[in-house]
Design a protein around this motif. Structure first.
Motif, PDB file in Angstrom:
ATOM      1  N   HIS A 119       0.853  -1.223   0.004  1.00 43.13           N
ATOM      2  CA  HIS A 119       0.159   0.033   0.071  1.00 43.13           C
ATOM      3  C   HIS A 119       0.800   1.344  -0.097  1.00 43.13           C
ATOM      4  O   HIS A 119       1.990   1.366   0.851  1.00 43.13           O
ATOM      5  CB  HIS A 119      -0.993   0.150   1.359  1.00 43.13           C
ATOM      6  N   ASP A 172     -16.972   3.146   1.825  1.00 45.64           N
ATOM      7  CA  ASP A 172     -15.852   3.271   2.308  1.00 45.64           C
ATOM      8  C   ASP A 172     -14.778   3.434   1.140  1.00 45.64           C
ATOM      9  O   ASP A 172     -14.990   2.789   0.020  1.00 45.64           O
ATOM     10  CB  ASP A 172     -15.700   1.792   2.924  1.00 45.64           C
ATOM     11  N   GLU A 177     -10.664   2.743  -0.376  1.00 43.23           N
ATOM     12  CA  GLU A 177      -9.555   2.033  -0.313  1.00 43.23           C
ATOM     13  C   GLU A 177      -8.629   2.211  -1.133  1.00 43.23           C
ATOM     14  O   GLU A 177      -8.760   2.741  -2.250  1.00 43.23           O
ATOM     15  CB  GLU A 177     -10.098   0.407  -0.575  1.00 43.23           C
ATOM     16  N   ARG A 178      -7.167   2.198  -0.728  1.00 43.62           N
ATOM     17  CA  ARG A 178      -6.210   2.704  -1.246  1.00 43.62           C
ATOM     18  C   ARG A 178      -5.401   1.438  -1.784  1.00 43.62           C
ATOM     19  O   ARG A 178      -5.103   0.466  -0.903  1.00 43.62           O
ATOM     20  CB  ARG A 178      -5.321   3.661  -0.570  1.00 43.62           C
ATOM     21  N   GLU A 179      -4.982   1.224  -3.088  1.00 44.08           N
ATOM     22  CA  GLU A 179      -4.250  -0.021  -3.495  1.00 44.08           C
ATOM     23  C   GLU A 179      -3.347   0.773  -4.751  1.00 44.08           C
ATOM     24  O   GLU A 179      -3.943   1.016  -5.686  1.00 44.08           O
ATOM     25  CB  GLU A 179      -5.247  -0.974  -4.304  1.00 44.08           C
ATOM     26  N   ILE A 200     -14.909   1.174  -2.753  1.00 44.55           N
ATOM     27  CA  ILE A 200     -15.175  -0.187  -2.931  1.00 44.55           C
ATOM     28  C   ILE A 200     -16.588  -0.512  -3.135  1.00 44.55           C
ATOM     29  O   ILE A 200     -17.019  -1.715  -3.533  1.00 44.55           O
ATOM     30  CB  ILE A 200     -14.852  -0.897  -1.663  1.00 44.55           C
ATOM     31  N   THR A 260      -6.857   5.657  -5.045  1.00 44.01           N
ATOM     32  CA  THR A 260      -7.941   5.579  -4.092  1.00 44.01           C
ATOM     33  C   THR A 260      -9.088   5.625  -4.819  1.00 44.01           C
ATOM     34  O   THR A 260      -9.712   6.415  -5.409  1.00 44.01           O
ATOM     35  CB  THR A 260      -7.601   6.991  -3.380  1.00 44.01           C
TER      36      THR A 260
END
Length: 308
Positions: free
Chosen positions: A5, A29, A31-33, A40, A37
C-alpha cells in the motif's frame, strides 16, 4: 510496480484526501491500492497517486523481475558492465582531494586494474572488446551489431581460435561477421579502413570464424549496396529505383552469382544513370565502391545482355 500500500501522504502532495473520508458519490468506504484511491462500493476513483515509492522491479529489458541491480548487462564490456571505477581528483561532492588522498587512490586504481585483469586471457578480452566498440562506433553501427560482434569475439576466444593470431584481426573479423549476420551492407574495405590489421588478416580471421563457429550468413545482395552508393552521389529516386530493379533482375537470372556484390551495385547504378540522363563517372563509382573500372564495365555489359 510495488505491491504494498502507498503511504497516506507524500512530501510532494497537496490537498491529499484522507483515507477515512467517505466516497463523495455514494458515501461508501474508500480503499487505497497501489497508486489509486477508489470506492469499494461504486468503483469511483477518487484520487490517483502519481509517484510510486516502491522499487522498480524491472531487469532493464522491459521485463518484470525480482532483481534490482541497475543497468542491463552487455557483452560489449569485459565485465558485462558490473565493474566500478575509482575517481581521480574529486570526491562525490565535487571537492578537490588533497595530495595524499590522490596518491592513495592512484595506488587503489592500480590494484583494482590488476585485480580485474589477473591473466593474459582477461587482458586480451579487455583489449578485444574495447577495439570492437571502437570499430562499431567508427562505422556508426547499431548497438545490436556491437553486442553480436562482442559475443562472436568471446566465443572465438573460448574456442581457442586466437592463439597464434592477432587480437585486432579477430575484433575486425567479429564486426564484419556481425554485419553479415544482420545483412548490413558493409564491405571488407570499409571495416579494414578503421581496423588495426590488414585485409589479409581480417579475411583470414573471418574465414576461421565462419568455419569454426558455423555462422549463419547469406551472400550479400547487390541491391543492399545501392542506397548507400546513391546517397553518396545524390542521385534521384527514379535512378535509385531503376538500379535496384536491374540488380534484382541480375540476381533472378543468376548473373550476379560469384560476382562482387558492390561491383554489381556500382554497375547497376551507372547503367540506371545512363538511362535516366544522370551523369555518373565510372572512375568515381569505382573509387567509392573500392573496385576497378573494368569491373564496372564488365558488369554493365552483362546488364546490356540482360536487357536484350
Amino acid at each position: 510496480m510495488a505491491s504494498r500500500h502507498i503511504y497516506a501522504s507524500g512530501f510532494d502532495e497537496n490537498k491529499r484526501l484522507p483515507i477515512n473520508l467517505p466516497c463523495p458519490e455514494c458515501n461508501g468506504d474508500l480503499e487505497r491500492e497501489e497508486r489509486q484511491t477508489y470506492c469499494i462500493e461504486c468503483g469511483l476513483v477518487v484520487r490517483e497517486y502519481n509517484i510510486d515509492h516502491g522499487p522498480d522491479w524491472y531487469d532493464g529489458q522491459g521485463q518484470e523481475s525480482n532483481k534490482h541491480v541497475g543497468s542491463p548487462l552487455t557483452p560489449a564490456r569485459h565485465d558485462k558492465g558490473l565493474s566500478s571505477e575509482i575517481g581521480e581528483r574529486r570526491d562525490g561532492m565535487g571537492n578537490r582531494l588533497p595530495g595524499r588522498t590522490r596518491r592513495r587512490f592512484s595506488r587503489l586504481r592500480r590494484y583494482h586494474s590488476q585485480a580485474r585483469q589477473p591473466t593474459k586471457r582477461s587482458r586480451n578480452t579487455l583489449r578485444g572488446l574495447v577495439d570492437v566498440r571502437r570499430i562499431t562506433s567508427a562505422l556508426e553501427l547499431p548497438t545490436s551489431v556491437r553486442d553480436r560482434a562482442a559475443s562472436l569475439f568471446r566465443e572465438s576466444q573460448s574456442r581457442g581460435l586466437l592463439p597464434g593470431r592477432s587480437v585486432h584481426s579477430f575484433t575486425a573479423g567479429s564486426v564484419y561477421a556481425a554485419c553479415r549476420c544482420f545483412d548490413l551492407p558493409r564491405t571488407l574495405e570499409e571495416v579494414e579502413s578503421v581496423a588495426r590489421c590488414d585485409r589479409s588478416a581480417l579475411r583470414n580471421a573471418y574465414r576461421v570464424m565462419n568455419v569454426e563457429l558455423g555462422l549463419e550468413v547469406t551472400p550479400p545482395s547487390p541491391g543492399a549496396f545501392i542506397p548507400k552508393l546513391a546517397s553518396r552521389f545524390d542521385v534521384s529516386d527514379s535512378t535509385r529505383q531503376q538500379a535496384i530493379t536491374l540488380a534484382r533482375r541480375l540476381e533472378s537470372d543468376g548473373k550476379a552469382v560469384g560476382k562482387q556484390p558492390v561491383g554489381v551495385a556500382a554497375a547497376c547504378l551507372y547503367e540506371a544513370g545512363q538511362r535516366t540522363g544522370e551523369r555518373l563517372l565510372q572512375k568515381e563509382l569505382a573509387s567509392e565502391a573500392a573496385v576497378s573500372t573494368p569491373t564496372i564495365r564488365s558488369r554493365r555489359n552483362e546488364i546490356g545482355e540482360l536487357a536484350d
